[in-house]
Design an enzyme around this catalytic site. Structure first.
Site, PDB file in Angstrom:
ATOM      1  N   PHE A   1    -126.428  99.729  -9.755  1.00 40.75           N
ATOM      2  CA  PHE A   1    -128.245  99.552  -9.476  1.00 40.75           C
ATOM      3  C   PHE A   1    -128.183 100.514  -7.810  1.00 40.75           C
ATOM      4  O   PHE A   1    -127.974 100.628  -7.110  1.00 40.75           O
ATOM      5  CB  PHE A   1    -127.641  97.741  -8.826  1.00 40.75           C
ATOM      6  CG  PHE A   1    -127.282  97.178 -10.321  1.00 40.75           C
ATOM      7  CD1 PHE A   1    -127.642  96.012 -10.467  1.00 40.75           C
ATOM      8  CD2 PHE A   1    -126.027  97.306 -10.455  1.00 40.75           C
ATOM      9  CE1 PHE A   1    -127.174  95.399 -11.416  1.00 40.75           C
ATOM     10  CE2 PHE A   1    -125.085  96.223 -10.902  1.00 40.75           C
ATOM     11  CZ  PHE A   1    -125.524  95.238 -11.877  1.00 40.75           C
ATOM     12  N   ASP A   2    -130.138 100.350  -8.374  1.00 42.11           N
ATOM     13  CA  ASP A   2    -130.257 100.391  -6.718  1.00 42.11           C
ATOM     14  C   ASP A   2    -130.628  99.233  -5.745  1.00 42.11           C
ATOM     15  O   ASP A   2    -130.009  98.492  -6.113  1.00 42.11           O
ATOM     16  CB  ASP A   2    -132.089 100.862  -7.068  1.00 42.11           C
ATOM     17  CG  ASP A   2    -132.556 101.803  -5.649  1.00 42.11           C
ATOM     18  OD1 ASP A   2    -132.010 102.168  -5.027  1.00 42.11           O
ATOM     19  OD2 ASP A   2    -133.426 100.635  -5.855  1.00 42.11           O
ATOM     20  N   LYS A   3    -131.398  99.960  -4.567  1.00 38.56           N
ATOM     21  CA  LYS A   3    -130.470  98.652  -3.466  1.00 38.56           C
ATOM     22  C   LYS A   3    -132.442  97.732  -3.126  1.00 38.56           C
ATOM     23  O   LYS A   3    -132.073  97.294  -3.883  1.00 38.56           O
ATOM     24  CB  LYS A   3    -130.136  98.968  -2.313  1.00 38.56           C
ATOM     25  CG  LYS A   3    -130.144  98.050  -1.522  1.00 38.56           C
ATOM     26  CD  LYS A   3    -129.205  97.790  -0.071  1.00 38.56           C
ATOM     27  CE  LYS A   3    -130.542  98.402   0.796  1.00 38.56           C
ATOM     28  NZ  LYS A   3    -131.428  97.995   1.849  1.00 38.56           N
TER      29      LYS A   3
ATOM     30  N   LYS B   1    -128.586 110.262  -5.491  1.00 32.20           N
ATOM     31  CA  LYS B   1    -128.184 109.233  -6.341  1.00 32.20           C
ATOM     32  C   LYS B   1    -127.950 109.452  -7.724  1.00 32.20           C
ATOM     33  O   LYS B   1    -127.069 109.059  -8.517  1.00 32.20           O
ATOM     34  CB  LYS B   1    -129.807 108.288  -6.396  1.00 32.20           C
ATOM     35  CG  LYS B   1    -129.786 107.584  -5.313  1.00 32.20           C
ATOM     36  CD  LYS B   1    -131.120 106.604  -5.742  1.00 32.20           C
ATOM     37  CE  LYS B   1    -130.804 105.524  -4.361  1.00 32.20           C
ATOM     38  NZ  LYS B   1    -131.877 104.659  -4.544  1.00 32.20           N
TER      39      LYS B   1
ATOM     40  N   VAL C   1    -129.469 100.843 -13.038  1.00 30.39           N
ATOM     41  CA  VAL C   1    -131.103  99.054 -12.769  1.00 30.39           C
ATOM     42  C   VAL C   1    -131.743  99.587 -11.682  1.00 30.39           C
ATOM     43  O   VAL C   1    -130.877  99.980 -10.372  1.00 30.39           O
ATOM     44  CB  VAL C   1    -130.220  98.382 -12.832  1.00 30.39           C
ATOM     45  CG1 VAL C   1    -131.107  96.728 -12.813  1.00 30.39           C
ATOM     46  CG2 VAL C   1    -128.843  98.164 -14.248  1.00 30.39           C
TER      47      VAL C   1
END
Lengths: 71, 632
Positions: B316-318, B498, B515
């Site tokens: 997940f991205d934050k 990332k 995501v």
């Protein structure tokens, strides 16, 4: 080259797709064709000097499938 | 159009439905005659009539196809029927033609149903627009609207453009786009989307995107394309069926040569079409994608569903994904002053600050309906520390610890509370005056409401690792990771890092999905085995890059998306196994001599129908599960 998408009557069997697609492939003037099962559409690229859009519609209809609209 | 249709009907003599109906009556009469007077001339006449009525369209199709060198099921059925008539099996000929037409008819009807959720989405497209031009309201077709037009929408009407509200406020049902049926309140300055419906209120919208550029049109195009993107299984099946039919014909010939049984050979022909097998995958996919689209989840194809179902790890991205992406005041601790008064004073002072945290404080004050119109005096920003201002002859200090110490504010009593906030991943701000601390305001990017439930649900459905990749610092990352129950987090990553981290995760755990909200994580979305975008509405990049799009900001729908993908893959498998089993059973039955033409056809058509009906179950997937969740 002209690109057209024809909306056909709902195609009920994948073999119908194979039939129409084979027919289009063997038609002179059509350089690319793709028949989509679920959306019941035929995407065709053709040379307007060899074949007209109406000719293609007639061919598909003669094959037994209604063409509802073209785009 | 109507003339064309009429000409078309004139060319053929009965419609499909009529053919089925008429041949049905005739086959029934034949059957009654057979059972009452027996095999007499009258009986045979009716049987032949049935074969003719139902058989002519089949025969016609077969001839057309053969002209293009295609041996389809029409040709096989035609051969079988002619063969049956030649050997005097008139009843079989009648039954086979009727059953074939009936099956064909029922199949197209059920397929139509299965495709209905996508069709119903298309029907949601707006069909008219009311615009104000030169002070006059006129009604036009949506595609005739122009960018910049002022579009007027009244209650119960559909918004026909994407744009910004310039007048009015309304409750808007956005279910066509996000799948959420609870109306959202919107006012001046907010974005609205084509295809959504005003439930109450009145709006004037300045059009920004029209016709095919609107989010709704793009969703439609995507779904239209997605339904025909083939899954791996489907490609395999198509290859398989290409050699399947010819090989059965070959077997038929061999068996005929050996046993010299024409009845058996004809039956083999009838059952040799892999109808149920080739339809199994596309029909499940159209139902699965349709279900998703209805609930605000777009899958860009059947292959995507297969892949999402197989995902083992999710990254997940934050910001904007696990969190809402907008800093908000999360806590106000006031000492010797009313909480609202503290917020009001701070907001008044911050009104002229450009700082992102100031915006959070002002928003909070507005939310509480506090009057912050008062003007502060001697406002001074101390970069990196905070700001000072005077209000009603009192000097206030808003900022970090250094600012407090330099201005003689005693923080010794409250400092533990301040550090505690920081430990929790909050950005804490002091407010002080007259040497005393008035309060601590905590600001954080709020975690999405459903993030925690989502992570728990993902674990439940067997996702091995849920991991966060963020550019933010370790403290914030840790706080969010423990709050949401993530398995791992990696902080202070640059966009490029990332991507690298993601590749490493793929190697370690298997198929990985990423995501993100598509804002600064597009490269990672593209690298992952599967890119999933959250809050796709209004974000063009996200919609282009991602393979799966959650249209609303509800990230909790991810677990539904995975479950739906798995259910769809499972449905395809069920259909394949069933189709193969039926074919095997039929083959055994034929060779054993227990199955003849009409029974063979009946079973064959029934199996195709059952496969379609099984796929149609996917349309209702999730309804039951949702109810269960509510109870829990």
């Amino acid at each position: 080259m002209t690109n057209k998408t024809y909306q056909l009557e709902s195609l009920a069997c994948p073999t119908c797709v194979a039939k129409i697609s084979n027919m289009l492939k063997k038609t002179k003037g059509i350089t690319y064709s793709e028949v989509l099962f679920n959306s019941s559409r035929a995407k065709v690229t053709f040379d307007e000097e060899v074949i007209s859009s109406q000719d293609i519609i007639d061919k598909i209809e003669k094959f037994g499938y209604k063409v509802l609209s073209e785009k | 159009m109507k003339n064309k249709l009429r000409a078309f009907f004139a060319k053929f003599w009965l419609t499909k439905g009529q053919t089925v109906f008429v041949s049905g009556i005739f086959v029934l009469i034949s059957f009654i005659l057979l059972k009452t007077i027996g095999y007499l001339v009258a009986t045979i006449v009716f049987m032949m009539l049935t074969s003719a009525i139902a058989g002519i369209p089949i025969f016609k199709n077969a001839i057309i196809a053969i002209r293009y060198k295609i041996v389809g099921i029409d040709a096989l059925v035609t051969i079988a029927v002619i063969g049956a008539i030649i050997i005097g099996e008139y009843w079989e000929a009648a039954a086979v033609t009727f059953l074939f037409m009936l099956g064909d008819y029922l199949e197209s009807r059920t397929i139509e149903k299965t495709r209905s959720s996508i069709r119903s989405l298309i029907n949601l497209a707006p069909d008219k627009t009311r615009v104000k031009r030169d002070g006059v309201e006129i009604e036009i077709a949506p595609e005739d609207a122009a960018v910049g037009d002022h579009v007027i929408v009244k209650p119960g009407e559909k918004i026909s453009v994407d744009g910004v509200i310039i007048e009015g406020a309304a409750y808007i049902n956005q279910s066509a786009i996000t799948g959420e049926s609870i109306p959202v309140g919107k006012g001046i300055g907010q974005k609205v989307f084509s295809g959504t419906i005003i439930e109450s209120g009145y709006l004037i919208i300045e059009a920004e995107k029209i016709g095919e550029d609107t989010t709704f049109s793009r969703i439609l195009q995507m779904v239209e394309e997605a339904q025909d993107k083939k899954a791996k299984t489907q490609k395999f099946l198509e290859k398989f069926s290409r050699f399947y039919t010819p090989s059965i014909i070959l077997i038929t010939i061999i068996i005929y040569i050996i046993v010299r049984d024409i009845r058996l050979a004809l039956t083999l022909l009838v059952i040799s079409c892999p109808g149920a097998l080739v339809i199994s995958a596309p029909i499940s996919i159209v139902a699965g994608i349709g279900n998703g689209a209805k609930n605000g989840v777009l899958f860009k194809g059947g292959d995507i569903m297969e892949r999402l179902g197989a995902v083992r790890v999710i990254a997940f991205d934050k910001t904007g994904t696990l969190t809402e992406g907008q800093p908000k005041v999360t806590k106000i601790q006031a000492f010797g002053i009313d909480e609202n008064e503290l917020l009001k004073i701070t907001a008044v002072g911050e009104a002229y600050s450009e700082h992102p945290l100031a915006k959070a404080i002002i928003n909070k004050a507005n939310e509480m309906n506090l009057d912050i119109s008062q003007k502060p005096e001697n406002t001074q920003t101390i970069t990196g520390h905070g700001l000072t201002f005077d209000l009603n002859s009192v000097s206030y200090f808003v900022g970090n610890t250094t600012l407090m110490k330099e201005n003689g504010i005693d923080i010794s009593d409250t400092e533990p509370l301040f550090t505690a906030q920081q430990e929790q991943g909050q950005t804490a701000i002091w407010v002080g005056a007259n040497g005393k601390v008035l309060g601590i305001i905590s600001i954080a990017d709020t975690i999405r409401k459903d993030a925690k439930t989502l992570i728990a649900n993902l674990r439940k459905i067997g996702i091995r690792k849920s991991i966060m990749l963020t550019g933010d610092n370790a403290k914030v990352a840790k706080a969010i990771a423990s709050e949401t129950g993530l398995d791992e987090y990696h902080s202070q990553l640059l966009p490029q890092e990332k991507v690298e981290k993601l590749s490493a995760l793929q190697k370690k755990y298997g198929k990985a999905a990423m995501v993100g909200d598509g804002v600064n994580d597009a490269p990672a979305l593209a690298t992952a085995d599967l890119g999933i975008a959250v809050g796709g509405v209004g974000s063009d990049i996200a919609m282009e890059t991602a393979d799966v799009i959650l249209m609303s900001a509800e990230i909790g729908k991810l677990s539904y998306a995975i479950r739906l993908s798995r259910a769809t893959s499972r449905n395809i498998k069920q259909n394949i196994v069933f189709a193969l089993a039926v074919t095997a059973a039929l083959l055994i039955g034929v060779i054993w001599g227990k199955v003849f033409l009409s029974v063979g056809m009946l079973v064959h058509e029934a199996s195709v129908l059952l496969v379609i009906i099984n796929a149609a179950r996917l349309l209702y997937y999730g309804k039951r599960v949702k109810k269960k969740k509510k109870i829990a």
